[in-house]
Each structure stands twice: as structure tokens, then as C-alpha cells.
Design a protein around this motif. Structure first.
Motif, short mmCIF file in Angstrom:
data_model
loop_
_atom_site.label_atom_id
_atom_site.label_comp_id
_atom_site.label_asym_id
_atom_site.label_seq_id
_atom_site.Cartn_x
_atom_site.Cartn_y
_atom_site.Cartn_z
N ARG A 31 1.63 8.80 -5.44
CA ARG A 31 1.51 10.25 -5.54
C ARG A 31 1.99 10.80 -6.88
O ARG A 31 2.01 12.00 -7.08
N GLY A 32 2.40 9.92 -7.79
CA GLY A 32 2.77 10.36 -9.13
C GLY A 32 4.24 10.53 -9.39
O GLY A 32 4.63 10.97 -10.47
N PHE A 33 5.09 10.16 -8.45
CA PHE A 33 6.53 10.29 -8.64
C PHE A 33 7.04 9.00 -9.29
O PHE A 33 7.69 8.17 -8.66
N HIS A 34 6.74 8.81 -10.57
CA HIS A 34 7.02 7.56 -11.25
C HIS A 34 8.50 7.32 -11.53
O HIS A 34 8.89 6.22 -11.86
N ARG A 35 9.34 8.32 -11.36
CA ARG A 35 10.77 8.14 -11.60
C ARG A 35 11.53 7.74 -10.34
O ARG A 35 12.74 7.52 -10.39
N ALA A 36 10.85 7.64 -9.22
CA ALA A 36 11.50 7.21 -7.97
C ALA A 36 11.86 5.73 -8.08
O ALA A 36 11.14 4.95 -8.70
N VAL A 44 15.80 4.97 -1.33
CA VAL A 44 14.94 5.54 -2.36
C VAL A 44 15.66 6.74 -2.98
O VAL A 44 16.22 7.57 -2.27
N VAL A 45 15.63 6.80 -4.30
CA VAL A 45 16.22 7.91 -5.04
C VAL A 45 15.09 8.63 -5.78
O VAL A 45 14.32 8.01 -6.49
N LEU A 46 15.02 9.95 -5.56
CA LEU A 46 14.03 10.78 -6.23
C LEU A 46 14.71 12.07 -6.64
O LEU A 46 15.20 12.81 -5.79
N GLU A 47 14.78 12.32 -7.94
CA GLU A 47 15.42 13.53 -8.44
C GLU A 47 14.63 14.75 -7.99
O GLU A 47 13.41 14.78 -8.05
N ARG A 48 15.35 15.76 -7.56
CA ARG A 48 14.72 16.98 -7.08
C ARG A 48 13.90 17.67 -8.18
O ARG A 48 12.80 18.14 -7.94
N THR A 49 14.41 17.68 -9.41
CA THR A 49 13.68 18.33 -10.50
C THR A 49 12.36 17.61 -10.79
O THR A 49 11.35 18.24 -11.07
N HIS A 50 12.38 16.27 -10.70
CA HIS A 50 11.14 15.50 -10.91
C HIS A 50 10.16 15.77 -9.76
O HIS A 50 8.97 15.98 -10.00
N GLU A 52 9.93 18.46 -7.94
CA GLU A 52 9.38 19.81 -8.09
C GLU A 52 8.37 19.89 -9.23
O GLU A 52 7.32 20.52 -9.10
N ALA A 53 8.66 19.23 -10.35
CA ALA A 53 7.75 19.26 -11.49
C ALA A 53 6.42 18.58 -11.17
O ALA A 53 5.35 19.10 -11.49
N VAL A 54 6.47 17.42 -10.53
CA VAL A 54 5.24 16.72 -10.15
C VAL A 54 4.46 17.54 -9.13
O VAL A 54 3.24 17.68 -9.21
N SER A 55 5.16 18.14 -8.19
CA SER A 55 4.51 18.94 -7.16
C SER A 55 3.81 20.16 -7.75
O SER A 55 2.78 20.59 -7.24
N ARG A 56 4.35 20.70 -8.84
CA ARG A 56 3.72 21.84 -9.52
C ARG A 56 2.64 21.39 -10.49
O ARG A 56 1.95 22.22 -11.08
N GLY A 57 2.49 20.10 -10.70
CA GLY A 57 1.47 19.58 -11.61
C GLY A 57 1.90 19.60 -13.06
O GLY A 57 1.07 19.48 -13.95
N GLU A 58 3.18 19.71 -13.31
CA GLU A 58 3.69 19.78 -14.68
C GLU A 58 3.94 18.42 -15.31
O GLU A 58 4.07 18.32 -16.52
N VAL A 59 4.02 17.37 -14.50
CA VAL A 59 4.33 16.04 -15.01
C VAL A 59 3.20 15.09 -14.64
O VAL A 59 2.78 15.04 -13.49
N GLN A 60 2.75 14.35 -15.63
CA GLN A 60 1.73 13.33 -15.40
C GLN A 60 2.41 11.97 -15.47
O GLN A 60 3.41 11.80 -16.16
#
Length: 78
Positions: A31-36, A44-50, A52-60
């Protein structure tokens, strides 16, 4: 949702639909959460800011890194 820096176990489970860390990570990466990642405790660790950014389409997802051309180091012996 919590105010913590990382998504908690229940949020990850709700997001992925899985309880097993490896399956959670697989879903997140697709789903694009490459920093997990999976930490030493197996969670599993997933930063909240990452998230939110991926969910908004701001990070590829990062493009695949090119490998160095080291062919000049090879000798003529096969």
C-alpha cells in the motif's frame, strides 16, 4: 486515533486486517508504506506522520536504487 508517534498494535491490525506481523508488513508495503518495519520484539512499527502523508498522497514509494557498475573490477579470469 492516538497522539503517539507510531500507530499502535490495534491500529495496524485494523489497517491491514491481519494479526501476524509479516502479513501486516506485506500489506503495508504493497500500500506504499515503505518506512514500515518489524522491530526486535516482532511488532510492526509505522510512524504516524508517514502513515498520514502516504494516506494523503504526499509520499511516493522510493524508486529502486541503481546498483554500482563494478564490472571494471573483474579480472579476465572466469
Amino acid at each position: 486515533m492516538s497522539d503517539s508517534v507510531v500507530l499502535d498494535k490495534d491500529e495496524i491490525e485494523a489497517l491491514t486486517g491481519y494479526q501476524v506481523s509479516t502479513k501486516q508488513l506485506d500489506v503495508l508495503r504493497r500500500r506504499g508504506f515503505h518506512r514500515a518495519f518489524i522491530n526486535r520484539k516482532g511488532l510492526v512499527v509505522l510512524e504516524r506522520t508517514h502513515y498520514e502523508a502516504v494516506s494523503r498522497g504526499e509520499v511516493q514509494a522510493p524508486s529502486k536504487a541503481k546498483t554500482a557498475n563494478l564490472s571494471f573490477l573483474r579480472t579476465g579470469v572466469a
